[in-house]
Design a protein around this motif. Structure first.
Motif, PDB file in Angstrom:
ATOM      1  N   LEU A 221      32.730  32.935  55.549  1.00  0.00           N
ATOM      2  CA  LEU A 221      32.084  34.088  55.641  1.00  0.00           C
ATOM      3  C   LEU A 221      32.185  35.335  56.428  1.00  0.00           C
ATOM      4  O   LEU A 221      32.581  36.376  55.880  1.00  0.00           O
ATOM      5  N   LEU A 222      33.134  34.959  57.488  1.00  0.00           N
ATOM      6  CA  LEU A 222      33.669  36.188  58.360  1.00  0.00           C
ATOM      7  C   LEU A 222      34.953  36.693  57.785  1.00  0.00           C
ATOM      8  O   LEU A 222      34.817  37.966  57.636  1.00  0.00           O
TER       9      LEU A 222
ATOM     10  N   MET B  54      38.632  34.022  49.691  1.00  0.00           N
ATOM     11  CA  MET B  54      38.448  32.799  49.223  1.00  0.00           C
ATOM     12  C   MET B  54      40.153  32.029  49.031  1.00  0.00           C
ATOM     13  O   MET B  54      40.309  31.114  49.567  1.00  0.00           O
ATOM     14  N   THR B  55      40.763  32.943  48.208  1.00  0.00           N
ATOM     15  CA  THR B  55      42.107  32.597  47.936  1.00  0.00           C
ATOM     16  C   THR B  55      42.899  32.244  49.446  1.00  0.00           C
ATOM     17  O   THR B  55      43.637  31.274  49.482  1.00  0.00           O
TER      18      THR B  55
ATOM     19  N   LEU C  62      45.229  30.260  61.110  1.00  0.00           N
ATOM     20  CA  LEU C  62      44.246  31.518  61.258  1.00  0.00           C
ATOM     21  C   LEU C  62      43.147  31.131  60.254  1.00  0.00           C
ATOM     22  O   LEU C  62      41.893  31.288  60.715  1.00  0.00           O
ATOM     23  N   PHE C  63      43.611  30.807  59.007  1.00  0.00           N
ATOM     24  CA  PHE C  63      42.396  30.664  57.872  1.00  0.00           C
ATOM     25  C   PHE C  63      41.435  29.573  58.067  1.00  0.00           C
ATOM     26  O   PHE C  63      40.501  29.270  57.544  1.00  0.00           O
ATOM     27  N   ARG C  64      42.137  28.389  58.837  1.00  0.00           N
ATOM     28  CA  ARG C  64      41.265  27.228  58.814  1.00  0.00           C
ATOM     29  C   ARG C  64      40.468  27.227  60.158  1.00  0.00           C
ATOM     30  O   ARG C  64      39.485  26.662  60.318  1.00  0.00           O
TER      31      ARG C  64
ATOM     32  N   SER D  25      31.503  27.269  47.600  1.00  0.00           N
ATOM     33  CA  SER D  25      31.743  28.380  48.446  1.00  0.00           C
ATOM     34  C   SER D  25      31.367  29.643  47.779  1.00  0.00           C
ATOM     35  O   SER D  25      31.402  30.887  48.530  1.00  0.00           O
ATOM     36  N   THR D  26      31.583  29.774  46.643  1.00  0.00           N
ATOM     37  CA  THR D  26      31.386  31.235  45.814  1.00  0.00           C
ATOM     38  C   THR D  26      29.863  31.679  46.202  1.00  0.00           C
ATOM     39  O   THR D  26      29.857  32.844  45.985  1.00  0.00           O
TER      40      THR D  26
END
Length: 242
Positions: free
Chosen positions: A73-74, A109-110, A66-68, A173-174
């Motif tokens: 941004l989404l 981000m985590t 899911l997260f990869r 990415s921050t």
């Protein structure tokens, strides 16, 4: 006239650079918190992937997929605008956290980076020679001792280059946190541009700050790689003995 314009430019650039530098603690805080959370969560995912229970492995694989498979941004938008719009969240005890854009950016981000870190750690774990584990079992080592003396040191050394790349990506990415009003380096740069319309100058200053941050992190990671490399350590010791 030319001298006055040049002085005005220098003053503007100096003031802008100072404003951007003042936002560095926000960027660093977001990075450090996300990196620690993602590393811990990634380690937990690796433990789940190697667990004996199929449902646990399935949940871990689903999380990673899911997260990869979706953009960061989404994910930030879904946490900040999506979860915050749910009634249970608005009326629950965690609402003060979810209405904070910095917390939402860190949470997204985590979750996202934990999936990548889990894959890095899983690959490093798979690269450890099976013979070493068999030798440890033959010596009667327990699970904890085996993990502490054999698995973790080698896994850390093997994973560090790819893990370091992921950390560098996290620093950059921050900047996405500025899309939900976080006043990090990019957020402050966008504020200055909105008032001055000097896009190139301001973004160049922001890029210089990111280059400094990633350069310092890269140097630290290279130092850690040298410290963990047994061949480098042995070579240094031989040179000192001569």
């Amino acid at each position: 006239m030319g001298g006055a314009a040049m002085n005005a430019d220098v003053t503007f650039l100096a003031d802008t650079a100072l404003a951007i530098v003042r936002a560095v603690p926000v960027t660093l805080g977001l990075f450090v918190a996300s990196a620690i959370g993602a590393s811990l969560l990634g380690g937990g995912l690796v433990a789940a992937l190697t667990a004996g229970l199929a449902p646990v492995r399935g949940i871990a694989r689903g999380w990673i997929f899911l997260f990869r498979g979706t953009p960061l941004l989404l994910q930030i938008f879904m946490v900040y605008y999506g979860l915050a719009a749910l009634g249970p969240v608005r009326q629950g005890p965690f609402w003060p956290a979810f209405r904070d854009p910095l917390f939402c950016a860190g949470l997204a981000m985590t979750c996202c980076c934990s999936a990548y870190i889990a894959e890095v750690l899983r690959g490093a774990l798979a690269a450890i020679p099976a013979g070493q584990i068999e030798a440890a079992l033959a010596c009667g080592m327990g699970r904890v001792t085996r993990l502490r003396l054999i698995v973790l040191p080698q896994m850390l050394r093997l994973a560090l280059p790819a893990y370091g790349n992921e950390l560098v990506m996290m620093v950059k990415s921050t900047s996405l946190a500025s899309t939900i009003t976080v006043l990090d380096v990019t957020g402050v740069a966008q504020q200055v541009i909105a008032h001055s319309y000097r896009t190139l100058d301001v973004f160049c200053l922001a890029a210089g700050v990111y280059l400094g941050l990633t350069g310092a992190l890269t140097a630290l990671l290279r130092w850690a790689e040298r410290r963990l490399d047994p061949t480098v350590s042995d070579g240094a010791g031989e040179g000192a003995s001569r």
